[in-house]
Scaffold this active site. Structure first.
Site, short mmCIF file in Angstrom:
data_model
loop_
_atom_site.label_atom_id
_atom_site.label_comp_id
_atom_site.label_asym_id
_atom_site.label_seq_id
_atom_site.Cartn_x
_atom_site.Cartn_y
_atom_site.Cartn_z
CD GLU A 67 -1.68 -2.39 1.63
OE1 GLU A 67 -0.47 -2.60 1.92
OE2 GLU A 67 -2.57 -3.25 1.76
CG PHE A 129 -9.30 -9.63 11.79
CD1 PHE A 129 -8.02 -10.00 12.17
CD2 PHE A 129 -9.61 -9.68 10.44
CE1 PHE A 129 -7.09 -10.42 11.25
CE2 PHE A 129 -8.68 -10.10 9.49
CZ PHE A 129 -7.41 -10.47 9.91
CD GLN A 130 -6.91 -7.37 8.18
OE1 GLN A 130 -7.82 -7.16 7.38
NE2 GLN A 130 -5.74 -7.86 7.81
CE LYS A 179 -16.96 -6.90 4.58
NZ LYS A 179 -16.35 -8.14 5.05
CG MET A 487 22.69 12.04 2.30
SD MET A 487 21.07 12.75 2.01
CE MET A 487 21.29 13.56 0.46
#
Ligand SMILES: Cc1ncc(C[n+]2csc(CCOP(=O)(O)OP(=O)(O)O)c2C)c(N)n1
Lengths: 576, 169
Positions: A67, A129-130, A179, A487
């Site tokens: 993502e 959950f999640q 959802k 760097m």
């Protein structure tokens, strides 16, 4: 957006919309009405209703591998196209994986709308959950965020989110949709948009303020202009060029402003700041009037603040975000306005000027402090970039990653085409270049897009090579492989007692095999002589290509201003 | 003192406090109330800015989408009202205790066997003075509330954001 779409009619067939629609469908219709062409996303439990209806939408979906990549792609799409980029993730880990990408876009004022699935409304707050508090987690890296609790609000929320993302100082906006709201059935016509909260423009600058700025510029004997990405956002490159020529002022650019002024112009001084060109930093340090337009006065630009532009009797600071004025630098003339509008007004109000003595002085600095690099028989990054830039078409987009590669790419920049150099300036996010380049490529399949990376940053998001191949996004990736976090190594060498600590990459993938594993064309370059052929082959290949350039591991960026130093205290390449 | 009018939406206080914390400002006091305009909340804030320019508070808050207006009310002296609760043990001088409880602004809330619970109300300055006097007694516990403020109808100075000339040129 067309009114018929709003009312739920298909534009071509003029048939009434189905009377029953779920939240996911309403969301997709609203995105279509906003003109969204492409969404970068990855499905999961909490956004599956959206994916259920996605195949019925004309919007293209590009399936990412992580993502973070989706957020960077939406960002690259927006930077390249000037439109709002859209990314989509599921709840919990999916949503949280967006955070770095949203911060990167927001920091650089890029309009991105992120859509996240959320657990169903009744389970919010139960550690379901999640579940994650993505609104809380992204609050400081977004301009605004919404959690939608009723599908009837979705359409208005989407339109307001796009409006917020692109107006004023653009930025990232998040829409979190539980959802059950995606599945909620809404009967009848969708609600009309009740209201769009208008962007609050700061009051227009007064005529006196503009006149004061114009007087300062007119009275200057050593004028100087610094320009940032705000000029690109305002599409004011022509006005910048016109004002610079009108008042005969040299122009430096910030990292994000790279490309807003034609590099071949005699007034162009290149990058300002911490790793800016010596001549640009000297010009800022000696000018008597400084106009800073479409930029922040951040620490990478000013270095030691009380040593910034010490001889300037007047500093005019123009930024569309009033909070950037006086935040760090107390400019005597602070103008909160669009860069283009202000530049046009200043051209009108300021008489034409010529400054031959000042220009001679600046040219002398340019001769005395050129960008130098060692010639030691090893492949130098500047040689690679010169070859890339020589091979590119003027409209090609170059996306740099973060690290030495980024500064080399910016300071070597040659190009007169606006908006063709992109990079992560404010956040400095390693791993940005490849996914952002894919987003830029998706915005305009007809342009060639390059990603310039160090091997460290490249491996942070390299999984998106799969996205590149799958989605047919033929970006050309140039890896400046120095075998280390270059760097950091230079900072350790120059400023941390020379103690090289945890910078060596003793395991580096075989990039030819790696590229092949993903189905990319790949080639390795070890010396300057091989460069041309390798770049030609990469460009000739119709799909994504990797060009690994094994550069001098000791190559550095110079000049560099020591930490705590002022702009004029820059150190130059010691070997020359 | 800053008056911030915000849309009364869930999470709006989090947005305001997050903005202040993220910018390194210190929220010294915050009173929240329903203002006369429906759908809007009034927040009265006192904010310490540390090394940052004080106008940054107003500028940064003004950027929040749910914020409708920000006004600097430092000059207009809004009406502020504070309440404190003090528990005083009765093992000291009873006469002195009773005299203190008679003072204006002091009210007995409850008399217990070993102590008296008193409320002190007034402007922040009045309450400070009164609390100072009461603390000479054997105070076992006290709590000072955050001020309530009212000044909604007053002529607040609209927050000056952006355009300005700092010194003449
Ligand atoms: C995500 C992230 N982590 C850490 C850093 C700090 N950092 C800045 S430059 C750099 C080294 C980059 O190495 P590489 O990608 O190989 O590029 P090079 O500097 O060698 O060109 C690091 C670790 C960062 N900017 N971003």
């Amino acid at each position: 957006m067309c009114a018929t779409a709003l009312l739920g009619f298909d534009d071509n067939q003029r048939e009434p919309a189905p009377a029953r629609r779920c939240g996911a469908e309403i969301l997709l219709r609203a995105l279509e009405a906003e003109g969204v062409e492409v969404i970068f996303g990855l499905p999961g439990g909490a956004n599956l209703p959206i994916y259920q209806y996605l195949p019925g939408s004309p919007i293209r979906h590009i399936l990412v591998r992580h993502e973070q990549g989706a957020a960077h792609m939406a960002d690259g799409y927006a930077r390249a196209s000037g439109r709002v980029g859209v990314c989509l993730a599921t709840s919990g880990p999916g949503a949280l994986n967006l955070v770095t990408g949203l911060a990167t876009a927001h920091f650089d004022s890029v309009p991105v709308v992120a859509i996240t699935g959320q657990v169903a409304t009744p389970t919010i707050g139960t550690d379901a959950f999640q579940e994650s508090d993505v609104i809380g987690a992204t609050m400081s890296v977004t301009k605004h965020s919404y959690q939608v609790h009723d599908a009837r609000d979705l359409e208005a929320v989407v339109h307001e989110a796009f409006h917020v993302a692109r107006t004023g100082r653009p930025g990232a906006v998040l829409i979190d949709i539980p959802k059950d709201v995606q599945q909620q059935i809404v009967e009848g016509e969708p609600a009309q948009i009740t209201r769009l909260r208008p962007h609050r423009e700061p009051p227009a600058p007064s005529q006196e303020l503009l006149m004061a700025a114009a007087r300062s510029l007119a009275g200057a004997r050593r004028p100087m202009i610094l320009a940032g990405r705000g000029v690109a956002i305002a599409q004011a490159q022509a006005a910048l060029l016109a004002l610079a020529e009108h008042i005969d002022a040299p122009v430096g650019t910030t990292l994000l402003g790279t490309g807003v002024f034609p590099s071949s112009h005699p007034l162009a001084l290149g990058l300002v700041g911490f790793m800016g060109t010596g001549y640009c930093n000297l010009a800022v340090s000696n000018c008597d009037c400084l106009l800073m337009v479409g930029m922040r006065a951040d620490d990478r630009v000013t270095c030691r603040l009380d040593g910034f532009a010490p001889r300037a009797e007047h500093i005019i600071h123009v930024n569309i975000d009033p909070a950037e004025l006086g935040k760090t630098l107390a400019a005597d003339c602070q103008i909160a306005a669009d860069a283009g509008w202000t530049l046009e007004a200043l051209i009108k109000e300021t008489p034409e000027r010529r400054h031959p003595t000042w220009r001679r002085q600046v040219d002398e600095w340019r001769d005395r402090h050129p960008l130098r690099y060692p010639h030691n028989g090893r492949l130098q990054p500047q040689e690679v970039l010169a070859a890339c830039y020589a091979h590119r078409l003027p409209t090609d987009i170059v996306v740099a990653d973060v690290g030495l590669n980024q500064i080399w790419a910016a300071t070597s920049w040659t190009g007169d085409e606006a908006g063709t150099f992109l990079n992560s300036g404010g956040a400095g996010t390693m791993g940005f270049a490849l996914p952002a380049a894919l987003g830029a490529q998706a915005a305009d399949p007809g342009r060639r897009v390059w990603a310039i990376c160090g091997e460290g940053g490249f491996v942070m998001t390299l999984q998106e090579l799969a996205t590149a191949v799958e989605a047919g996004l033929p970006v050309k990736v140039v890896i400046l492989n120095n075998g280390q976090l270059g760097m950091v190594r230079q900072f350790q060498d120059d400023f941390y007692g020379g103690v090289r600590s945890e910078i060596e990459h003793s395991v580096i993938p075989n990039f030819q095999l790696l590229g092949s594993a993903f189905g990319c064309f790949s080639v390795a370059v070890t010396c300057q002589a091989e460069l041309g052929e390798a770049l030609e082959a990469a460009m000739a290949h119709p799909g994504p290509a990797l060009v690994e350039c094994r550069i001098d591991p000791e190559a550095n960026v110079y000049p560099i201003v020591p930490f705590g130093g002022g702009l004029a205290d820059f150190m130059e390449c010691p070997s020359t | 003192m800053i008056l911030v009018r915000v849309e009364d939406r869930s999470g709006v206080l989090q947005r305001v406090t997050n903005c202040l914390a993220r910018r390194g400002f210190h929220l010294l006091s915050c009173s929240v109330g329903q203002g006369p305009k429906p759908g809007l909340l009034c927040l009265w804030l006192r904010v310490g800015t540390g090394p940052q320019p004080p106008d940054q508070v107003i500028k940064q808050l003004s950027k929040l989408i749910d914020v409708v207006s920000v006004e600097d009310r430092t000059e207009t002296d809004p009406m502020e009202w504070v309440t404190a609760l003090v528990e005083i043990r009765r093992d000291g001088d009873e006469m002195e205790l009773e005299a203190a409880l008679q003072e204006p602004g002091v009210q007995v809330v409850r008399r217990l066997k070993d102590s008296v619970l008193a409320a002190v109300a007034g402007t922040p300055e009045q309450v400070e003075v009164r609390l100072g006097q009461l603390r000479r007694l054997p105070v076992s516990d006290w709590v000072l509330g955050r001020p309530l403020a009212l000044g909604e109808g007053g002529a607040g100075q609209a927050a000056a954001v952006g355009n300005r000339q700092v010194s003449g040129s």
